[in-house]
Design a protein around this motif. Structure first.
Motif, PDB file in Angstrom:
ATOM      1  N   ARG A  16      38.883  -1.233 -14.412  1.00 20.36           N
ATOM      2  CA  ARG A  16      40.327  -1.225 -14.192  1.00 20.36           C
ATOM      3  C   ARG A  16      40.812   0.028 -13.462  1.00 20.36           C
ATOM      4  O   ARG A  16      41.958   0.120 -13.062  1.00 20.36           O
ATOM      5  N   SER A  75      45.299  -0.023 -13.933  1.00 19.24           N
ATOM      6  CA  SER A  75      46.223  -1.108 -14.278  1.00 19.24           C
ATOM      7  C   SER A  75      47.481  -1.073 -13.424  1.00 19.24           C
ATOM      8  O   SER A  75      48.604  -1.097 -13.938  1.00 19.24           O
ATOM      9  N   GLU A  76      47.290  -1.004 -12.117  1.00 15.42           N
ATOM     10  CA  GLU A  76      48.349  -1.091 -11.101  1.00 15.42           C
ATOM     11  C   GLU A  76      49.263   0.137 -11.043  1.00 15.42           C
ATOM     12  O   GLU A  76      50.233   0.146 -10.277  1.00 15.42           O
ATOM     13  N   PHE A  84      46.327  -3.948  -7.225  1.00 15.58           N
ATOM     14  CA  PHE A  84      46.830  -5.271  -7.560  1.00 15.58           C
ATOM     15  C   PHE A  84      46.423  -5.666  -8.983  1.00 15.58           C
ATOM     16  O   PHE A  84      45.602  -4.995  -9.615  1.00 15.58           O
ATOM     17  N   SER A  85      46.977  -6.772  -9.452  1.00 16.66           N
ATOM     18  CA  SER A  85      46.729  -7.194 -10.829  1.00 16.66           C
ATOM     19  C   SER A  85      45.257  -7.541 -11.067  1.00 16.66           C
ATOM     20  O   SER A  85      44.779  -7.496 -12.202  1.00 16.66           O
ATOM     21  N   ASN A  86      44.525  -7.862 -10.019  1.00 21.16           N
ATOM     22  CA  ASN A  86      43.087  -8.162 -10.186  1.00 21.16           C
ATOM     23  C   ASN A  86      42.233  -6.901 -10.016  1.00 21.16           C
ATOM     24  O   ASN A  86      41.012  -6.992  -9.886  1.00 21.16           O
ATOM     25  N   SER A  87      42.885  -5.734 -10.018  1.00 20.91           N
ATOM     26  CA  SER A  87      42.262  -4.407  -9.903  1.00 20.91           C
ATOM     27  C   SER A  87      41.829  -4.038  -8.495  1.00 20.91           C
ATOM     28  O   SER A  87      41.451  -2.891  -8.260  1.00 20.91           O
TER      29      SER A  87
END
Lengths: 113, 110
Positions: free
Chosen positions: A30, A51-52, A69-72
């Protein structure tokens, strides 16, 4: 298990242009950090995202920015390129804190002409 | 930017010899890491140290976290040609940034 993937591997840009580099971390990691590597200055820390959220930032001008981004996956942007921005840009991912150690990608070699 | 002092800057040794390099800082670090970088690739983690005084081995590599928390060393025993590369130390600062040393370039001759 796939490693850290950076794209593109090589890039040539003209002074004044902007550039976006991409980094896909190891699945489950992350934290993503970016470094600039030059022969004269070694490895210089740009910024770290977790975590963004930007968790840490180095001493680079505002022309250097990043996001996660949310997908790391992470991107790094450099605007108004200067000749001195020519370098190897390395992305590294980690499970969490720095203490876990970073796994680096192979880097993006940026040449500004 | 902030960097650690790493020495020597470069080493030229014969295959089979032992190698020693170290890293010093004016600041305290909470974690020390040692990386090796091959040409055209990113650095690869060799050893991680988490406590002052800790001595850790990874095959022919041995590294120690200095008692003062301001230094670390890396030893390579019985060097082989594939040990060629640039070795970096890195320390986790109290602000949780990973700061890298200036690197030691190792060349091994058969």
């Amino acid at each position: 298990k796939a490693g850290v993937t950076q794209t593109p591997r090589y890039l040539i840009k003209t002074r004044g242009q902007q550039v976006t580099l991409s980094c896909s971390p190891i699945s489950g990691h992350r934290s993503v950090s970016w470094y600039q590597q030059t022969p004269g200055q070694g490895l210089q820390f740009l910024f770290e995202y977790f975590s963004e959220t930007q968790r840490n930032k180095g001493n680079f001008p505002g022309r250097f920015s990043g996001r996660q981004f949310s997908n790391s996956r992470s991107e790094m942007n450099v605007s108004t390129l200067e000749l001195g921005d020519s370098a190897l840009y390395l992305c590294a991912s980690s499970l969490g804190t720095v203490s876990y150690g970073y796994t680096f990608g192979s880097g993006t070699r940026l040449t500004v002409v | 930017g902030q960097q650690l002092n790493q020495s020597p800057q470069s080493m030229f040794i014969q295959e089979g010899e032992d190698v020693s390099m170290n890293c010093t800082s004016s600041s305290i670090f909470n974690t020390w890491l040692w990386y090796k970088q091959d040409p055209g690739e990113g650095p690869v983690l060799l050893i991680a140290l988490y406590k002052a005084g800790e001595l850790t081995s990874n095959g022919r590599l041995t590294a120690q976290f200095g008692i003062t928390r301001k230094d670390s060393f890396l030893n390579i025993s019985a060097s082989i040609p594939s040990d060629v590369g640039i070795y970096f130390c890195a320390g986790r600062s109290t602000t949780d940034k990973l700061i890298f040393g200036t690197g030691t370039r190792l060349q091994v001759f058969p």
